[in-house]
Design an enzyme around this catalytic site. Structure first.
Site, short mmCIF file in Angstrom:
data_model
loop_
_atom_site.label_atom_id
_atom_site.label_comp_id
_atom_site.label_asym_id
_atom_site.label_seq_id
_atom_site.Cartn_x
_atom_site.Cartn_y
_atom_site.Cartn_z
N ALA A 98 44.74 50.18 29.35
CA ALA A 98 44.68 50.35 30.80
C ALA A 98 43.91 51.63 31.09
O ALA A 98 43.82 52.52 30.23
CB ALA A 98 46.10 50.43 31.36
N GLY A 141 46.73 48.24 26.65
CA GLY A 141 46.53 47.03 27.45
C GLY A 141 45.52 46.08 26.81
O GLY A 141 45.60 44.87 27.01
N1 CAA Z 1 41.30 54.79 30.02
C1 CAA Z 1 40.27 55.44 30.63
N2 CAA Z 1 39.17 55.88 29.96
C2 CAA Z 1 39.11 55.65 28.64
C3 CAA Z 1 40.14 54.96 27.95
C4 CAA Z 1 41.27 54.51 28.71
N3 CAA Z 1 42.27 53.80 28.16
N4 CAA Z 1 39.80 54.87 26.64
C5 CAA Z 1 38.60 55.48 26.53
N5 CAA Z 1 38.19 55.95 27.72
C6 CAA Z 1 36.95 56.65 28.04
C7 CAA Z 1 37.02 58.11 27.57
O1 CAA Z 1 37.70 58.89 28.51
C8 CAA Z 1 35.57 58.44 27.45
O2 CAA Z 1 35.06 58.67 28.74
P1 CAA Z 1 34.00 59.89 28.97
O3 CAA Z 1 32.81 59.53 28.13
O4 CAA Z 1 33.74 59.84 30.43
O5 CAA Z 1 34.68 61.13 28.48
C9 CAA Z 1 34.93 57.13 26.95
O6 CAA Z 1 35.88 56.11 27.26
C10 CAA Z 1 34.71 57.11 25.45
O7 CAA Z 1 35.93 57.44 24.84
P2 CAA Z 1 36.07 58.57 23.70
O8 CAA Z 1 35.05 59.65 23.91
O9 CAA Z 1 37.49 58.98 23.65
O10 CAA Z 1 35.64 57.74 22.41
P3 CAA Z 1 36.11 57.95 20.92
O11 CAA Z 1 35.28 57.03 20.09
O12 CAA Z 1 36.12 59.39 20.55
O13 CAA Z 1 37.64 57.46 20.86
C11 CAA Z 1 39.46 55.93 21.38
C12 CAA Z 1 37.93 56.10 21.11
C13 CAA Z 1 40.24 56.25 20.11
C14 CAA Z 1 39.66 54.49 21.76
C15 CAA Z 1 39.91 56.87 22.52
O14 CAA Z 1 39.04 56.70 23.62
C16 CAA Z 1 41.30 56.64 23.00
O15 CAA Z 1 42.25 57.05 22.36
N6 CAA Z 1 41.43 55.97 24.19
C17 CAA Z 1 42.73 55.79 24.84
C18 CAA Z 1 43.53 54.71 24.17
C19 CAA Z 1 44.87 54.58 24.84
O16 CAA Z 1 45.66 55.50 24.90
N7 CAA Z 1 45.16 53.38 25.37
C20 CAA Z 1 46.40 53.08 26.06
C21 CAA Z 1 46.21 53.22 27.54
S1 CAA Z 1 47.74 53.07 28.46
C22 CAA Z 1 48.01 51.40 28.55
O17 CAA Z 1 47.25 50.59 28.08
C23 CAA Z 1 49.28 50.98 29.28
C24 CAA Z 1 49.63 49.57 29.16
O18 CAA Z 1 50.34 49.18 28.29
C25 CAA Z 1 49.19 48.61 30.18
#
Ligand code: CAA
Length: 290
Positions: A98, A141
């Site tokens: 999400a 998500g």
């Molecule tokens: N929401 C919003 N933006 C996100 C995102 C997310 N879930 N995941 C990645 N992004 C964005 C980052 O903020 C970044 O944006 P900017 O370039 O503007 O800074 C862009 O995508 C690229 O991401 P990274 O620079 O972090 O890329 P990476 O290769 O270094 O890492 C990753 C990749 C490990 C997937 C890392 O992005 C990450 O940990 N993302 C979050 C994953 C997460 O926590 N997901 C759960 C969300 S909560 C949820 O889903 C609730 C539910 O159950 C419904």
């Protein structure tokens, strides 16, 4: 001949089965960050492809993207030319969860009163099978959406996880409930409580992933699988999906009764007669989806 429409963050398209292996390159040539709809305009047996297309945010599921996904799914589900859907993302990310920036400032009263994410369940109401073709990150998500699909196949480098615990929350789109059914309690607890990711091979062993392919072949393979499913009798395919999904909701006795009733009902279809006749005549069936 393909028609097309566009809006939003999802790319979706359909193609008649026989040219399935050309499907990804044909469709993806059109990708430019919008929804695009491609219709074969031919008879039944096509596969509808939806590609999440919000690359800068790794397909993070903001409300608009999810609305586009539901809209695309519903349109392809009601398209008579389509027998099976495929959902995919990019090589880097199926979906990274999400949208955290969209959620960050939400309050309890807003989340509770709007029943946040309950409407995501609309994607599970599609009657045709949906294959999730997962490359790259499939987190939060994103993993929950993959589990809303009927079959999950993965590229060798796919990474699955429920990292919500790292954000001070828990999965909210079905992760705690569907993961345990897919991979059992211990592994579900491990993933949800540590936030650690698991690779495609581990997830195949655990039972969430049906098959693994080289990343570059994944969408082709998903479309091939979808084409095979779309070549079967449509009514039996839909009933089979319904019966398997009912097993998640009811007792074994109720589930067996439901399955039997569906089985009985299929004797009212032309496809049952054709399927059994074709077997006995040692030829391929010609299903008419009636
Ligand atoms: N929401 C919003 N933006 C996100 C995102 C997310 N879930 N995941 C990645 N992004 C964005 C980052 O903020 C970044 O944006 P900017 O370039 O503007 O800074 C862009 O995508 C690229 O991401 P990274 O620079 O972090 O890329 P990476 O290769 O270094 O890492 C990753 C990749 C490990 C997937 C890392 O992005 C990450 O940990 N993302 C979050 C994953 C997460 O926590 N997901 C759960 C969300 S909560 C949820 O889903 C609730 C539910 O159950 C419904």
């Amino acid at each position: 001949m393909f028609g097309s429409e566009e809006s939003g963050n999802v790319v979706w398209g359909s193609m008649e089965g026989s040219a399935a292996h050309e499907f990804p390159s044909t469709i993806f040539a059109y990708v430019k960050g919008q929804v695009r709809i491609h219709r074969s305009g031919k008879t039944e047996g096509g596969v509808g492809l939806i590609r999440l297309n919000r690359p800068k945010a790794l397909n993070a599921l903001c409300d608009d993207l999810f609305k586009d996904l539901v809209h695309a799914g519903q349109a392809l589900d009601s398209d008579d030319d389509i027998g099976c859907l495929v959902l995919t993302g990019s090589t880097k990310a199926f979906a990274a969860g999400a949208d955290i920036s969209e959620m960050k400032d939400r309050t309890f009263d807003h989340a509770y009163k709007t029943n946040m994410f309950a409407w995501w369940g609309q994607f599970t109401k599609l009657s045709k099978p949906v294959i999730a073709a997962v490359n790259g990150f499939c987190l939060g998500g994103g993993c929950e959406v993959a589990m809303m699909c009927d079959i999950v196949i993965a590229g060798e480098k796919a990474r699955f996880g429920q990292p919500e615990i790292n954000l001070g929350v828990i999965p909210g789109g079905g992760g705690t409930q569907r993961l345990i059914r897919a991979i059992g309690k211990s592994k579900a607890m491990y993933m949800c409580l540590t936030g650690d990711m698991m690779g495609a091979e581990d997830m195949e062993r655990a039972g969430l992933v049906a098959k693994i392919f080289p990343p570059d072949d994944l969408v082709d393979e998903a479309v091939k699988m979808g084409t095979k499913i779309a070549s079967k009798g449509r009514i039996s395919v839909m009933m089979c999906k319904e019966a398997i999904n009912v097993s998640q909701e009811v007792s074994l006795e109720e589930g067996l009764r439901f399955e039997r009733r569906m089985f009985h009902a299929l004797f009212a279809t032309a496809d049952q007669k054709e399927g059994m006749e074709a077997f006995l005549e040692k030829r391929e069936p010609n299903f008419t989806h009636k």
